[in-house]
Structures are given as structure tokens and as C-alpha cells.
Scaffold this motif. Sequence first.
Motif, mmCIF file in Angstrom:
data_model
loop_
_atom_site.group_PDB
_atom_site.id
_atom_site.type_symbol
_atom_site.label_atom_id
_atom_site.label_comp_id
_atom_site.label_asym_id
_atom_site.label_seq_id
_atom_site.Cartn_x
_atom_site.Cartn_y
_atom_site.Cartn_z
ATOM 1 N N VAL A 211 -26.591 -32.977 9.699
ATOM 2 C CA VAL A 211 -27.639 -34.005 9.681
ATOM 3 C C VAL A 211 -27.271 -35.237 8.857
ATOM 4 N N GLY A 262 -31.797 -28.028 15.211
ATOM 5 C CA GLY A 262 -32.573 -29.261 15.164
ATOM 6 C C GLY A 262 -31.748 -30.482 15.505
ATOM 7 N N ALA A 263 -30.515 -30.545 14.947
ATOM 8 C CA ALA A 263 -29.649 -31.687 15.233
ATOM 9 C C ALA A 263 -29.246 -31.722 16.698
ATOM 10 N N THR A 265 -30.916 -30.443 19.225
ATOM 11 C CA THR A 265 -32.102 -30.801 20.013
ATOM 12 C C THR A 265 -32.358 -32.303 19.955
ATOM 13 N N TRP A 266 -32.231 -32.889 18.783
ATOM 14 C CA TRP A 266 -32.455 -34.318 18.619
ATOM 15 C C TRP A 266 -31.445 -35.135 19.429
ATOM 16 N N ARG A 267 -30.183 -34.712 19.421
ATOM 17 C CA ARG A 267 -29.174 -35.430 20.203
ATOM 18 C C ARG A 267 -29.461 -35.330 21.697
ATOM 19 N N THR A 268 -29.935 -34.161 22.130
ATOM 20 C CA THR A 268 -30.261 -33.992 23.549
ATOM 21 C C THR A 268 -31.420 -34.887 23.956
ATOM 22 N N LEU A 269 -32.459 -34.936 23.118
ATOM 23 C CA LEU A 269 -33.620 -35.771 23.421
ATOM 24 C C LEU A 269 -33.247 -37.246 23.446
ATOM 25 N N ARG A 270 -32.422 -37.664 22.500
ATOM 26 C CA ARG A 270 -31.995 -39.062 22.490
ATOM 27 C C ARG A 270 -31.181 -39.400 23.732
#
Length: 294
Positions: A211, A262-263, A265-270
Motif C-alpha cells: 500500500v 485490499g490493494a 481489489t483497489w487496482r482492479t476497481l481503478r
Amino acid sequence: MDLLLQDFMLRALVGALIIGLTAPALGIYLVQRRLSLIGDGIGHVALTGVGVGLLLQRSPVITAVVVSVLGAIVVELVRERGRTSGDLALALLFYGGIAGGVVLVGLSKGSGNANLMQYLFGSLLTTSPQDLTIIAILGAAVLVAMLGLRPALFAVCNDEEHARVSGLPVRTLNLLMAVTTAVTVTIAMRTVGLLLVSALMVVPVAGAQQVTRGFRATMTTAMAIGVIAAAAGVWVAGEADTAPGATIVILAIAAFLALAVGAATWRTLRGRIGADRPADHAEPPDVVLSEVSH
């Protein structure tokens, strides 16, 4: 919470917090140099020091510090100047250290197996005031060295040859890292045990890397993860009657997994948001400012 008011629990908590702060501060340099497993090797040598202390009826913490520091210096000199590769030197450290420790603990008077288990897997709740004093003094010394010499140590870990050309005392800094690693392993053996201490050096750093960007941010985040895992581990161990050292390591691994998921998931959403955005309304790419690593 009443359990934390007991003297032995307070000593356990303070000792765990010191190690939770110190181990990741050193571990980030070891990870940078791809020496994540050196803590295990020095832990085996420290076991020989424990055996010496039990055999001579002296403080095992002090004798373990002396023996592990000498072992770490020898390995560093072998790695730097000898023909033996670093991996082979670590293997010799593993096998010789644990063999010597088992033999010496067996020769010592008293319940050798019980003493051996305490140091292999930690015995945080039996930390004496003398042990806590030694942990606090040596932990503070390691922390001051790791933070005060951060630019020079980072330079050596990142590119040893460039650091040498720049005029840095590379050999001295390498020996300092070897000594502080030995000291950290030794003082942590009462907290998480010699077989688990390397995890507390590496896992918080691995979690922070999920992160953060930049050396300083990673170091700060890793130390925070280490402190939180140590404090929570002591509390959970007291409430659930589990081994404190193993509980601390499990919580640190859980933090790593949570941050990694979490990291990701965040990269996938972005990525999905960026793919769905119309090209003519696309925003300019973020400008990432380079952070001074040291």
C-alpha cells in the motif's frame, strides 16, 4: 482488560511493543537486500548462545547476544571476502547453530526440553524485569541506528558498489547491519521465539509494500503494522490463552493478507473505472512525484 493490569502482562506488552517497532525497522533493510531469511540463520546461532548461558548458569539473553553477534560478523566476513557463497554460509549457520544449541541445552542442568521450547517458540509471559531492561536498552540502540543511519544504510542496500564509490564505509555499515540483526533476533526470542522472529522482521514490511510507495513510507507503515500486531497479539493471547509469539505472527500475516487483497481489489476497481470512462472525457494521468527514498 483486567488481565493487562497484571505485572507479567504489562512486561509482556512492553516487550512485544519494543520488538514490534524494532524488528520491521531493521527488516526493511534485509528485505531490500534479499536477505529475508538471515534472521532464521542467526536465530539458530542464538540458540547456541542460549545453551551456553544455561550450561554456565548465566543469563541466556546476554550469552545469546554475544554468540549471535560473533556468528553474524563471521557470516558477513565470509560473504564479503571468502569463497563460500552467501547461501552456503547461511546453511552452515543454520545447521551448526541449532546442533550446538541442542547439545548444550541437553548438557545443562534442569529441564532442558522445557527451556529449549521457551526459546524456540517464545515465552513472553515469563519475561523478567531484567529481561525487559535488556530488551529495552538493546531495542532502543537498534532503533536509533536504523533511523539515524537510514540514508547510508539505504544506499548500501540499494547498490553496494555505488555506495562504495560514493565514499560510504560499506564494510562498516554491513557489519553494523549484521550486528543489529543478531541483537534484534536475540531480544526477540523472548517475544516470538527464535523460530518465528524472522517473520516479524519480514511480514510487516511485505504488508507495507502492498500500500505504500517510497522507502520512508514503507518503513513507517511496517513499523506501525508491527506495533499493532504486537499489541493485539498480547491481548488476544491473554484472552484466548494462546501462545503470544505465535499469535503475534498470525495477526501480522493476517494484516499482510488483508492489505494484499485490499490493494489488489483497489487496482482492479481503478482499472475498470478507467476502461469504462469515455476517451474524450478521460482525465490526464496522475503525476506521481518521486519520493526521496531515504
